[in-house]
Design a protein around this motif. Sequence first.
Motif, PDB file in Angstrom:
ATOM      1  N   LEU A 156      25.064  58.967  21.754  1.00 28.74           N
ATOM      2  CA  LEU A 156      25.773  60.148  22.242  1.00 28.74           C
ATOM      3  C   LEU A 156      24.857  61.046  23.063  1.00 28.74           C
ATOM      4  O   LEU A 156      25.271  61.604  24.083  1.00 28.74           O
ATOM      5  N   ALA A 157      23.606  61.184  22.619  1.00 31.12           N
ATOM      6  CA  ALA A 157      22.654  62.012  23.368  1.00 31.12           C
ATOM      7  C   ALA A 157      22.405  61.429  24.755  1.00 31.12           C
ATOM      8  O   ALA A 157      22.315  62.166  25.743  1.00 31.12           O
ATOM      9  N   ARG A 158      22.317  60.104  24.843  1.00 33.17           N
ATOM     10  CA  ARG A 158      22.100  59.475  26.150  1.00 33.17           C
ATOM     11  C   ARG A 158      23.313  59.662  27.054  1.00 33.17           C
ATOM     12  O   ARG A 158      23.174  59.911  28.256  1.00 33.17           O
ATOM     13  N   PHE A 159      24.509  59.530  26.496  1.00 29.79           N
ATOM     14  CA  PHE A 159      25.710  59.750  27.305  1.00 29.79           C
ATOM     15  C   PHE A 159      25.785  61.199  27.777  1.00 29.79           C
ATOM     16  O   PHE A 159      26.147  61.464  28.933  1.00 29.79           O
ATOM     17  N   ASP A 160      25.448  62.142  26.887  1.00 33.96           N
ATOM     18  CA  ASP A 160      25.480  63.556  27.268  1.00 33.96           C
ATOM     19  C   ASP A 160      24.505  63.844  28.403  1.00 33.96           C
ATOM     20  O   ASP A 160      24.788  64.664  29.284  1.00 33.96           O
ATOM     21  N   ALA A 161      23.354  63.176  28.367  1.00 36.66           N
ATOM     22  CA  ALA A 161      22.330  63.414  29.381  1.00 36.66           C
ATOM     23  C   ALA A 161      22.528  62.548  30.620  1.00 36.66           C
ATOM     24  O   ALA A 161      21.772  62.679  31.589  1.00 36.66           O
ATOM     25  N   GLY A 282      32.681  57.276  15.702  1.00 38.45           N
ATOM     26  CA  GLY A 282      33.226  56.141  16.439  1.00 38.45           C
ATOM     27  C   GLY A 282      34.078  56.535  17.624  1.00 38.45           C
ATOM     28  O   GLY A 282      33.895  56.038  18.744  1.00 38.45           O
ATOM     29  N   LEU A 283      35.027  57.451  17.412  1.00 37.80           N
ATOM     30  CA  LEU A 283      35.914  57.859  18.500  1.00 37.80           C
ATOM     31  C   LEU A 283      35.182  58.693  19.540  1.00 37.80           C
ATOM     32  O   LEU A 283      35.495  58.629  20.733  1.00 37.80           O
ATOM     33  N   ALA A 284      34.210  59.488  19.111  1.00 38.34           N
ATOM     34  CA  ALA A 284      33.424  60.273  20.068  1.00 38.34           C
ATOM     35  C   ALA A 284      32.643  59.343  20.995  1.00 38.34           C
ATOM     36  O   ALA A 284      32.577  59.563  22.209  1.00 38.34           O
ATOM     37  N   LYS A 287      35.089  57.573  23.408  1.00 38.79           N
ATOM     38  CA  LYS A 287      35.484  58.461  24.503  1.00 38.79           C
ATOM     39  C   LYS A 287      34.382  58.539  25.557  1.00 38.79           C
ATOM     40  O   LYS A 287      34.647  58.493  26.765  1.00 38.79           O
ATOM     41  N   ALA A 288      33.123  58.643  25.111  1.00 34.30           N
ATOM     42  CA  ALA A 288      32.009  58.712  26.053  1.00 34.30           C
ATOM     43  C   ALA A 288      31.898  57.425  26.860  1.00 34.30           C
ATOM     44  O   ALA A 288      31.635  57.456  28.070  1.00 34.30           O
ATOM     45  N   ILE A 289      32.109  56.285  26.226  1.00 35.57           N
ATOM     46  CA  ILE A 289      32.017  55.000  26.930  1.00 35.57           C
ATOM     47  C   ILE A 289      33.135  54.871  27.957  1.00 35.57           C
ATOM     48  O   ILE A 289      32.903  54.471  29.113  1.00 35.57           O
ATOM     49  N   VAL A 290      34.352  55.201  27.560  1.00 34.55           N
ATOM     50  CA  VAL A 290      35.498  55.087  28.476  1.00 34.55           C
ATOM     51  C   VAL A 290      35.315  56.011  29.668  1.00 34.55           C
ATOM     52  O   VAL A 290      35.541  55.617  30.828  1.00 34.55           O
ATOM     53  N   GLU A 291      34.913  57.245  29.435  1.00 38.79           N
ATOM     54  CA  GLU A 291      34.732  58.193  30.535  1.00 38.79           C
ATOM     55  C   GLU A 291      33.577  57.781  31.447  1.00 38.79           C
ATOM     56  O   GLU A 291      33.617  58.040  32.648  1.00 38.79           O
ATOM     57  N   ALA A 292      32.547  57.143  30.871  1.00 35.26           N
ATOM     58  CA  ALA A 292      31.444  56.653  31.699  1.00 35.26           C
ATOM     59  C   ALA A 292      31.901  55.540  32.631  1.00 35.26           C
ATOM     60  O   ALA A 292      31.279  55.294  33.671  1.00 35.26           O
ATOM     61  N   HIS A 293      33.001  54.863  32.275  1.00 42.97           N
ATOM     62  CA  HIS A 293      33.579  53.832  33.131  1.00 42.97           C
ATOM     63  C   HIS A 293      34.629  54.405  34.089  1.00 42.97           C
ATOM     64  O   HIS A 293      35.306  53.648  34.786  1.00 42.97           O
ATOM     65  N   GLY A 294      34.784  55.715  34.099  1.00 41.75           N
ATOM     66  CA  GLY A 294      35.769  56.350  34.970  1.00 41.75           C
ATOM     67  C   GLY A 294      37.184  56.274  34.438  1.00 41.75           C
ATOM     68  O   GLY A 294      38.144  56.435  35.193  1.00 41.75           O
ATOM     69  N   GLY A 295      37.324  56.046  33.131  1.00 39.99           N
ATOM     70  CA  GLY A 295      38.649  55.934  32.526  1.00 39.99           C
ATOM     71  C   GLY A 295      38.992  57.102  31.635  1.00 39.99           C
ATOM     72  O   GLY A 295      38.254  58.091  31.556  1.00 39.99           O
ATOM     73  N   THR A 296      40.116  56.982  30.951  1.00 38.92           N
ATOM     74  CA  THR A 296      40.567  58.024  30.024  1.00 38.92           C
ATOM     75  C   THR A 296      41.033  57.375  28.729  1.00 38.92           C
ATOM     76  O   THR A 296      41.430  56.202  28.703  1.00 38.92           O
ATOM     77  N   ILE A 297      40.986  58.143  27.661  1.00 37.77           N
ATOM     78  CA  ILE A 297      41.490  57.689  26.374  1.00 37.77           C
ATOM     79  C   ILE A 297      42.317  58.815  25.764  1.00 37.77           C
ATOM     80  O   ILE A 297      41.890  59.976  25.773  1.00 37.77           O
TER      81      ILE A 297
END
Length: 316
Positions: A156-161, A282-284, A287-297
Motif C-alpha cells: 500500500l505504501a508503494r502504491f501511495d507513493a 485486501g479490498l484496499a 482498489k489500489a491495483i485496479v486504479e493503477a491499471h486505469g480501472g475502477t472497482i
Amino acid sequence: MIRVGCSIASELNDLRDAALFLTTIGGLILLIGLAGGGWLVSRAIKPINEISATAVKISAGDLSRRINVAEAESELGQLAAVLNSTFARLESAFAQQKQFASDAAHELRTPVAVILTQTQTALNRERDTASYKETVEACQRAAQRMRKLIESLLALARFDAGQEILKRQPFDFSKTISDCAELVQPLADERGVKVFVEAEPIEIIGDSERLAQVVTNLLTNAIQYNNPDGEVRVKLEAQNGLAVLTVADTGQGIAAEDLPRVFGRFFRADQSRTGAGNSGLGLAISKAIVEAHGGTIEVASEENAGTTFTVRLPLG
C-alpha cells in the motif's frame, strides 16, 4: 516728473484669503484621502490577515480551523474557499494516517503478544520435545501473520507513493479468473459454497499477477462472507471498450452505512473476524491495483441479499 499710483492692499488681502482657503481645503482633502485610504487598505488586508492567522493555527496543529469566507470578497473569497478545501483534505489525510498507524499497531500487537506468551511459557520450565514443537509452531504462525501484514502495508505504501512497478503485458483475463476460481475451490468446498464462472475470452494489457490478486481477494471474501450452501457467480464480459468483471455472492451483505468504507484500510464489516487472519487490507490493496491499471472497482450490496463487486478495466 509726475507719479500716480493706487493702493493694492485689498488685492493682497484677497490673495492671502484665497491661499488660506486653498490650503485648508487641500489639507482637509489630504486628511480625508489618508483616512479613506487607510480604511480601504485595512479592509483589503483583513482577509489576508485572517488567512495568515488561520494558517498559523493550522501549522501549530489545529487542523479543524477554517477561514471565514464571508469576510473575504472576490478573488480573496475564491482563494479562501480553495484553502479551506485544502485544509479539509489535510485534516482528513492526517486523521486517516493516525487511524492507519493505530490499526497497524493493533494488528501487529496480537501476533507479537502470541510470540511473547509462547516463549515465556516455554522458558518457565523444562518441557518435552512435543511441547517445544507446539510452541515453535505457534510462534511461526504468528510470525507468518506479521509478515503477511507487513507485506500488505509495504504494498500500500508503494502504491501511495507511485513506486509500485506493474508489468504491462497482454494476457487472457478469463484464464486468470479461471485459475483463481480453481485456487479458492477448496475453501468453497469447505463451506459448501458453489462457484460459477462465466468468462468470455478477453485480452487486456496489465500485470496478470496483481490482477489475479484482486480476483482472489474478491472470491475469497465472497466465499468467507457467504451463507452455507450459498453461491458465488463470476462473470467477465466486454462493454464499451472495457473488460467488466462482476463477483456476486448470496451472503449476508453489507450495511448501507458501511458501504462507503468498504475499501478503507483495516475495514471489516464483521468485526468478529478480527483475529481470524483477516487484516482488512485486501479490498484496499485491490482498489489500489485496479486504479493503477486505469480501472475502477465498485460495490453494491443489500443486507441478507448478497454483495456484488464490479471491476472495470480498459482493454488497451
